[in-house]
Design a protein around this motif. Structure first.
Motif, PDB file in Angstrom:
ATOM      1  N   THR A   8      -6.130 -10.113  -3.175  1.00 41.74           N
ATOM      2  CA  THR A   8      -4.920  -9.824  -2.409  1.00 41.74           C
ATOM      3  C   THR A   8      -4.552  -8.352  -2.460  1.00 41.74           C
ATOM      4  O   THR A   8      -4.270  -7.729  -1.439  1.00 41.74           O
ATOM      5  N   GLY A   9      -4.530  -7.769  -3.639  1.00 41.69           N
ATOM      6  CA  GLY A   9      -4.219  -6.345  -3.794  1.00 41.69           C
ATOM      7  C   GLY A   9      -4.853  -5.817  -5.067  1.00 41.69           C
ATOM      8  O   GLY A   9      -5.413  -6.582  -5.858  1.00 41.69           O
ATOM      9  N   ALA A  11      -3.157  -3.349  -7.211  1.00 41.71           N
ATOM     10  CA  ALA A  11      -2.243  -2.691  -8.130  1.00 41.71           C
ATOM     11  C   ALA A  11      -2.563  -3.178  -9.544  1.00 41.71           C
ATOM     12  O   ALA A  11      -3.299  -4.154  -9.722  1.00 41.71           O
ATOM     13  N   GLU A  16      -6.321  -8.281 -11.461  1.00 43.28           N
ATOM     14  CA  GLU A  16      -6.988  -7.108 -10.900  1.00 43.28           C
ATOM     15  C   GLU A  16      -7.861  -6.414 -11.951  1.00 43.28           C
ATOM     16  O   GLU A  16      -9.015  -6.045 -11.681  1.00 43.28           O
ATOM     17  N   SER A  34      -9.827  -5.447  -0.578  1.00 45.56           N
ATOM     18  CA  SER A  34      -8.419  -5.667  -0.901  1.00 45.56           C
ATOM     19  C   SER A  34      -7.686  -5.981   0.394  1.00 45.56           C
ATOM     20  O   SER A  34      -7.804  -5.240   1.375  1.00 45.56           O
ATOM     21  N   TYR A  36      -4.525  -5.856   0.989  1.00 49.69           N
ATOM     22  CA  TYR A  36      -3.548  -4.778   1.200  1.00 49.69           C
ATOM     23  C   TYR A  36      -3.342  -4.087  -0.146  1.00 49.69           C
ATOM     24  O   TYR A  36      -3.917  -4.479  -1.163  1.00 49.69           O
ATOM     25  N   ASN A  37      -2.579  -3.020  -0.174  1.00 53.01           N
ATOM     26  CA  ASN A  37      -2.186  -2.339  -1.406  1.00 53.01           C
ATOM     27  C   ASN A  37      -3.361  -2.064  -2.353  1.00 53.01           C
ATOM     28  O   ASN A  37      -3.404  -2.575  -3.468  1.00 53.01           O
ATOM     29  N   PRO A  38      -4.304  -1.240  -1.923  1.00 51.93           N
ATOM     30  CA  PRO A  38      -5.390  -0.872  -2.839  1.00 51.93           C
ATOM     31  C   PRO A  38      -4.889   0.169  -3.841  1.00 51.93           C
ATOM     32  O   PRO A  38      -5.096   1.369  -3.681  1.00 51.93           O
ATOM     33  N   GLY A  39      -4.200  -0.306  -4.875  1.00 49.08           N
ATOM     34  CA  GLY A  39      -3.532   0.576  -5.820  1.00 49.08           C
ATOM     35  C   GLY A  39      -4.476   1.191  -6.833  1.00 49.08           C
ATOM     36  O   GLY A  39      -5.663   1.415  -6.568  1.00 49.08           O
ATOM     37  N   ASP A  40      -3.942   1.449  -8.024  1.00 48.11           N
ATOM     38  CA  ASP A  40      -4.683   2.206  -9.030  1.00 48.11           C
ATOM     39  C   ASP A  40      -5.982   1.537  -9.452  1.00 48.11           C
ATOM     40  O   ASP A  40      -6.958   2.212  -9.794  1.00 48.11           O
ATOM     41  N   ASP A  54     -10.197  -1.531   2.134  1.00 42.81           N
ATOM     42  CA  ASP A  54      -8.832  -2.008   2.320  1.00 42.81           C
ATOM     43  C   ASP A  54      -8.707  -2.630   3.704  1.00 42.81           C
ATOM     44  O   ASP A  54      -8.980  -1.982   4.713  1.00 42.81           O
ATOM     45  N   THR A  58      -0.229  -5.758   6.587  1.00 47.18           N
ATOM     46  CA  THR A  58       1.147  -5.291   6.442  1.00 47.18           C
ATOM     47  C   THR A  58       2.144  -6.444   6.346  1.00 47.18           C
ATOM     48  O   THR A  58       3.312  -6.231   6.064  1.00 47.18           O
TER      49      THR A  58
END
Length: 373
Positions: A8-9, A11, A16, A34, A36-40, A54, A58
């Motif tokens: 899902t993401g 972060a 993760e 991912s 959405y939100n391909p964070g750290d 990604d 949205t």
């Protein structure tokens, strides 16, 4: 085999970071998408040499992303699609079958008694999850507790494979230099006793209980170090002030140097209301520190005197923490955790599951649930 992990993401979070650890030890070729939100964590995985894309969602309902993911899977020629977390399961399992992937696997990381990944278990949430499960060959449950909840929820037991989360012992090993550095960074004396909590600051973690339990115990030589960030941070900071403990309750924010933060602790407290596994408890034990926990399915059946279950109320927790501070037990290894949860062995079981499912698809039936314990 070529494996695509859809999550899902990315972060910072338990699922993760667990995916990253698996990718570091798998014997198969793997890519990641991912939703959405391909964070750290996306950056961490890329730094390991794994491709991360990604999908750019949205909102929850973007049917066009289903077809975009289908085309991506088809173009990549993936043998296995492995989905993680609710949104990725709903979209990823459908897209994988539409693309003709040979094997579709899901991992259920976080199903509670009343919530699925902080979503209340409404009829709609359940229908989407179980409906798209028809497109999956197997679901990995990270504990027997998760497996039981999935069966109670309506998933066929024959499709469930219990494979626990793994602990990368090298990633969380004690580091004396890092201990000194982290303490100096936060103004903590080298000889102070530090009680630590670590995780996303949300209501389920119940860090307010730890603050209340520690309010009369903190001082110049006893500190509470809170590692993580989230929606509950403001409320927790206010609570520390209201209890007159703000000077000795230290908010470190979100950190990626997990081993360093564990190394700065002398005691770890896990206060969650619900847990599906309890990876942070295992990581703390791997770092050598004693643990108090309210719930930790991963420790069911594991004999250890380094971790104790405590009641989920502030007064009782305070007594238990005070006893640990007085005992000041120091660090020690916990061989039982190494035997049960080493990341290398866990990843091998996941890799082997892919192979068994592919062989079954090819006409050589294999029992899916042979990994249950």
């Amino acid at each position: 085999m070529k494996v695509l992990h859809v999550i899902t993401g990315l972060a910072v979070g338990g699922a993760e970071l667990q995916l990253r650890s698996v990718l570091q030890h798998t014997r198969h070729d793997a890519d990641v998408v991912s939703m959405y939100n391909p964070g750290d964590v996306a950056g961490m995985i890329r730094s390991d040499g794994v491709r991360v894309r990604d999908l750019g969602m949205t909102r929850n309902t973007q049917i066009s992303k289903l077809f975009q993911l289908r085309d991506l899977i088809r173009a990549g020629g993936y043998d296995v699609v492995h989905t993680h977390l609710y949104r990725a399961c709903v979209y990823g399992r459908l897209a994988a079958r539409m693309a003709g992937a040979e094997v579709v696997v899901s991992t259920e990381h976080s199903i509670g008694e009343t919530h699925l990944e902080r979503r209340r278990m409404t009829l709609g949430v359940r229908a989407l999850y179980l409906g798209t499960d028809l497109c999956s060959d197997a679901t990995i449950a990270v504990s027997d507790t998760v497996a039981r909840r999935l069966v109670d929820w309506g998933m066929p037991a024959r499709k469930i494979e219990v494979i626990p989360n793994g602990v990368d012992f090298g990633r969380v090993a004690f580091d004396a230099e890092a201990r000194a550095r982290v303490r100096a960074e936060h103004g903590i004396p080298p000889d102070a006793y530090v009680v630590g909590v670590l995780g996303r600051l949300d209501a389920n973690k119940r860090f307010h209980l730890v603050i209340e339990a520690m309010a009369k115990l903190v001082g110049e030589r006893t500190k509470l170090l809170i590692v993580g960030d989230g929606a509950d941070r403001g409320r927790l900071e206010v609570l520390a002030r209201e209890h007159g403990a703000a000077e000795h309750v230290i908010f470190a924010g979100e950190r990626h140097d997990v081993a360093a933060m564990f190394s700065a602790f002398d005691l770890f407290v896990a206060s969650s209301e619900q847990e599906t596994f309890g990876l942070s408890v295992l990581e703390a034990l791997a770092n050598g520190i004693p643990v108090l926990y309210t719930t930790c399915p991963a420790l069911v059946g594991i004999g250890t005197d380094r971790a104790r279950q405590v009641p989920g109320d502030a007064a009782a927790m305070s007594r238990e923490i005070a006893a640990e501070i007085a005992a000041n037990r120091g660090r020690a290894d916990e061989p039982a955790i190494r035997r049960a949860y080493g990341i290398e062995a866990v990843t091998e079981r996941i890799d082997d599951l892919y192979v068994r499912l592919r062989e079954r698809r090819a006409g050589a039936p294999q029992p899916v649930g042979s990994g249950r314990h």
